[in-house]
Design a protein around this motif. Structure first.
Motif, PDB file in Angstrom:
ATOM      1  N   PRO A   1     -43.025   6.631   8.013  1.00 34.21           N
ATOM      2  CA  PRO A   1     -41.869   5.731   8.071  1.00 34.21           C
ATOM      3  C   PRO A   1     -41.846   4.909   9.361  1.00 34.21           C
ATOM      4  O   PRO A   1     -42.120   5.398  10.435  1.00 34.21           O
ATOM      5  CB  PRO A   1     -40.670   6.685   8.020  1.00 34.21           C
ATOM      6  CG  PRO A   1     -41.193   7.912   7.362  1.00 34.21           C
ATOM      7  CD  PRO A   1     -42.636   8.005   7.766  1.00 34.21           C
ATOM      8  N   GLY A   2     -41.554   3.637   9.192  1.00 37.86           N
ATOM      9  CA  GLY A   2     -41.422   2.741  10.325  1.00 37.86           C
ATOM     10  C   GLY A   2     -42.715   2.091  10.783  1.00 37.86           C
ATOM     11  O   GLY A   2     -42.713   1.301  11.710  1.00 37.86           O
ATOM     12  N   ALA A   3     -43.828   2.440  10.155  1.00 34.71           N
ATOM     13  CA  ALA A   3     -45.106   1.871  10.580  1.00 34.71           C
ATOM     14  C   ALA A   3     -45.291   0.475   9.998  1.00 34.71           C
ATOM     15  O   ALA A   3     -44.737   0.127   8.962  1.00 34.71           O
ATOM     16  CB  ALA A   3     -46.241   2.788  10.131  1.00 34.71           C
ATOM     17  N   ASP A   4     -46.102  -0.327  10.685  1.00 35.16           N
ATOM     18  CA  ASP A   4     -46.439  -1.664  10.215  1.00 35.16           C
ATOM     19  C   ASP A   4     -47.623  -1.548   9.261  1.00 35.16           C
ATOM     20  O   ASP A   4     -48.712  -1.141   9.650  1.00 35.16           O
ATOM     21  CB  ASP A   4     -46.801  -2.551  11.405  1.00 35.16           C
ATOM     22  CG  ASP A   4     -47.179  -3.957  10.987  1.00 35.16           C
ATOM     23  OD1 ASP A   4     -46.927  -4.338   9.821  1.00 35.16           O
ATOM     24  OD2 ASP A   4     -47.722  -4.681  11.849  1.00 35.16           O
TER      25      ASP A   4
END
Length: 85
Positions: A51-54
């Protein structure tokens, strides 16, 4: 277990590509290096999926496939090149 299975399968694939038996020492070394390289790239991609990764670097499937090919070429010092279609 999964990495061991990949390595065993790579022995057959690389052996066929090089015209050598799957149990040839050089084939086994290339297969082990390839399996390790694929594992590292898999872990890199897996970490990016947290979660939250590009995820932009993984949206181009052809580019991801080229990264795997590059890993395999690098792991085998160029002995195993691009895929055969």
């Amino acid at each position: 277990m999964a990495c061991d299975q990949v390595e065993r399968q790579m022995c057959g694939i690389i052996g066929d590509r090089l015209g050598r038996p799957a149990d040839d020492l050089e084939v086994r070394l290339h297969a082990a290096a390839t399996a390790s390289g694929v594992r590292v790239l898999d872990e890199h991609i897996g970490a990016a999926l947290l979660p939250g990764a590009d995820l932009t670097e993984f949206t181009d499937v052809a580019a991801v496939a080229r990264r795997y090919a590059h890993v395999i070429r690098t792991a085998t010092s160029g002995v195993v090149g691009d895929s055969v279609v």
